[in-house]
Design a protein around this motif. Sequence first.
Motif, short mmCIF file in Angstrom:
data_model
loop_
_atom_site.label_atom_id
_atom_site.label_comp_id
_atom_site.label_asym_id
_atom_site.label_seq_id
_atom_site.Cartn_x
_atom_site.Cartn_y
_atom_site.Cartn_z
N MET A 1 66.23 8.75 4.30
CA MET A 1 66.85 7.44 4.09
C MET A 1 66.06 6.74 2.97
N PRO A 2 66.64 6.05 2.06
CA PRO A 2 68.08 5.82 1.90
C PRO A 2 68.76 6.83 0.97
N THR A 3 68.03 7.86 0.51
CA THR A 3 68.59 8.81 -0.46
C THR A 3 69.95 9.33 -0.05
N ARG A 4 70.05 9.71 1.23
CA ARG A 4 71.28 10.28 1.74
C ARG A 4 72.47 9.34 1.49
N TRP A 5 72.24 8.06 1.76
CA TRP A 5 73.34 7.08 1.63
C TRP A 5 73.70 6.89 0.16
N LEU A 6 72.68 6.84 -0.68
CA LEU A 6 72.95 6.65 -2.12
C LEU A 6 73.71 7.86 -2.66
N ASP A 7 73.35 9.07 -2.20
CA ASP A 7 74.04 10.28 -2.65
C ASP A 7 75.51 10.27 -2.26
N GLN A 8 75.83 9.57 -1.19
CA GLN A 8 77.22 9.51 -0.74
C GLN A 8 77.98 8.35 -1.36
N GLY A 9 77.27 7.51 -2.12
CA GLY A 9 77.93 6.35 -2.70
C GLY A 9 78.26 5.28 -1.67
N ALA A 10 77.48 5.24 -0.59
CA ALA A 10 77.75 4.24 0.46
C ALA A 10 77.41 2.85 -0.05
N ILE A 11 78.24 1.87 0.29
CA ILE A 11 77.90 0.49 -0.09
C ILE A 11 77.17 -0.21 1.04
N GLN A 12 77.21 0.38 2.26
CA GLN A 12 76.50 -0.18 3.40
C GLN A 12 76.04 0.97 4.29
N ALA A 13 74.95 0.76 5.01
CA ALA A 13 74.52 1.77 5.99
C ALA A 13 73.71 1.10 7.08
N LEU A 14 73.80 1.67 8.26
CA LEU A 14 73.08 1.14 9.42
C LEU A 14 72.64 2.30 10.32
N PRO A 15 71.33 2.55 10.42
CA PRO A 15 70.86 3.56 11.38
C PRO A 15 71.09 3.04 12.79
N ILE A 16 71.63 3.88 13.67
CA ILE A 16 71.93 3.37 15.02
C ILE A 16 71.18 4.10 16.13
N LEU A 17 70.87 5.39 15.91
CA LEU A 17 70.17 6.15 16.95
C LEU A 17 69.14 7.06 16.31
N GLU A 18 68.07 7.32 17.05
CA GLU A 18 67.10 8.33 16.60
C GLU A 18 67.00 9.39 17.68
N VAL A 19 66.98 10.66 17.25
CA VAL A 19 66.87 11.77 18.20
C VAL A 19 65.72 12.68 17.76
N ASP A 20 65.36 13.64 18.63
CA ASP A 20 64.16 14.45 18.37
C ASP A 20 64.40 15.63 17.44
N THR A 21 65.62 16.17 17.41
CA THR A 21 65.88 17.39 16.63
C THR A 21 67.20 17.28 15.88
N LEU B 1 74.75 12.98 27.31
CA LEU B 1 73.80 13.64 26.40
C LEU B 1 72.36 13.33 26.80
N ARG B 2 72.12 12.10 27.22
CA ARG B 2 70.76 11.74 27.65
C ARG B 2 70.37 12.50 28.91
N GLU B 3 71.34 12.73 29.79
CA GLU B 3 71.03 13.52 31.00
C GLU B 3 70.64 14.94 30.62
N THR B 4 71.38 15.51 29.67
CA THR B 4 71.12 16.90 29.27
C THR B 4 69.79 17.05 28.54
N HIS B 5 69.51 16.12 27.61
CA HIS B 5 68.37 16.32 26.71
C HIS B 5 67.16 15.48 27.05
N GLY B 6 67.25 14.64 28.08
CA GLY B 6 66.13 13.77 28.45
C GLY B 6 66.44 12.34 28.06
N VAL B 7 66.10 11.42 28.93
CA VAL B 7 66.47 10.02 28.76
C VAL B 7 65.96 9.45 27.42
N ASP B 8 64.75 9.91 27.04
CA ASP B 8 64.13 9.35 25.83
C ASP B 8 64.50 10.11 24.57
#
Length: 281
Positions: free
Chosen positions: A136-156, A208-215
């Motif tokens: 971030m933010p390279t990915r968004w700029l490469d897509q030509g996004a005018i806005q972006a918002l990270p919403i979740l973080e995961v482990d893998t 998904l949280r049940e399968t992969h762990g709450v955190d």
Amino acid sequence: MPRVIDMAVQGCLSKMAAALPSRQNDQVVYHLRAGEHRIALNERIGEPLSLRWTGAIACTHCGRATKKSFAQGHCYPCFKRLAQCDTCIMKPETCHYFQGTCREPEWGERHCFQPHIVYLANSSGLKVGITRNTQMPTRWLDQGAIQALPILEVDTRQQSGFVEMLFKEQVADRTNWRAMLKGDVEVIDLNAERDRLFSLLANGLSQLRETHGVDSIRTLEAVPQHFHYPVSVFPKKVASHNFDKQPLVEGLLQGVKGQYLILDSGVINLRKFTGYEIQIS
Ligand SMILES: [Zn+2]
């Protein structure tokens, strides 16, 4: 005063470098990269630009000459051998590391077993996407996004794929590049979209949280970012250049957005031609 014409430079194309401006609300700063050369593009907008493919392509991984480019700039042997060219990179939910069949397990550990971000972006309308948090933010700029918002973080990376699959039930994961280049993309309230999607997909997320762990799937409290691109004239009709069909691409540079150059003669997706040896003047 007429501008002094630069000497032509020559080298193999890399993805353009896109960087956030030092002041908010200024335009994204682009450099065209060919071999060792870096050409500042923002200041060339409004001027003629000529790119000529010499006919050579060098693999971006091993440097070997290749007649054809595979997976954005690889020779065929690298394309078949590298984990980064495997289909599980585009479809992370199909990660097969745990079956013991990862093409390069150490590469996988360094790149896929790292925190990934699920984001909402607006490139040609609302979309969901995933990226390593270092991208971030390279990915968004490469897509030509005018806005972006990270919403979740995961482990893998694989977990990000599972989450993205869930979001794809409600929202696109692709950019319509023609619409992105035409520039009339309406601003979206990404916070409201996030809240709407979280509530629509609440069951799926808790499964998904049940399968992969709450955190393992963490909600992020981020602020939407806005990006402005250096474009003086958006094309009304989008015609694209292709070095494979016409090795000389020239015209007045009217803008840069995503990985596209916008010329008055048509647009070109430079990322598609990574590894192509180009003369630039
Ligand atoms: Zn190679």
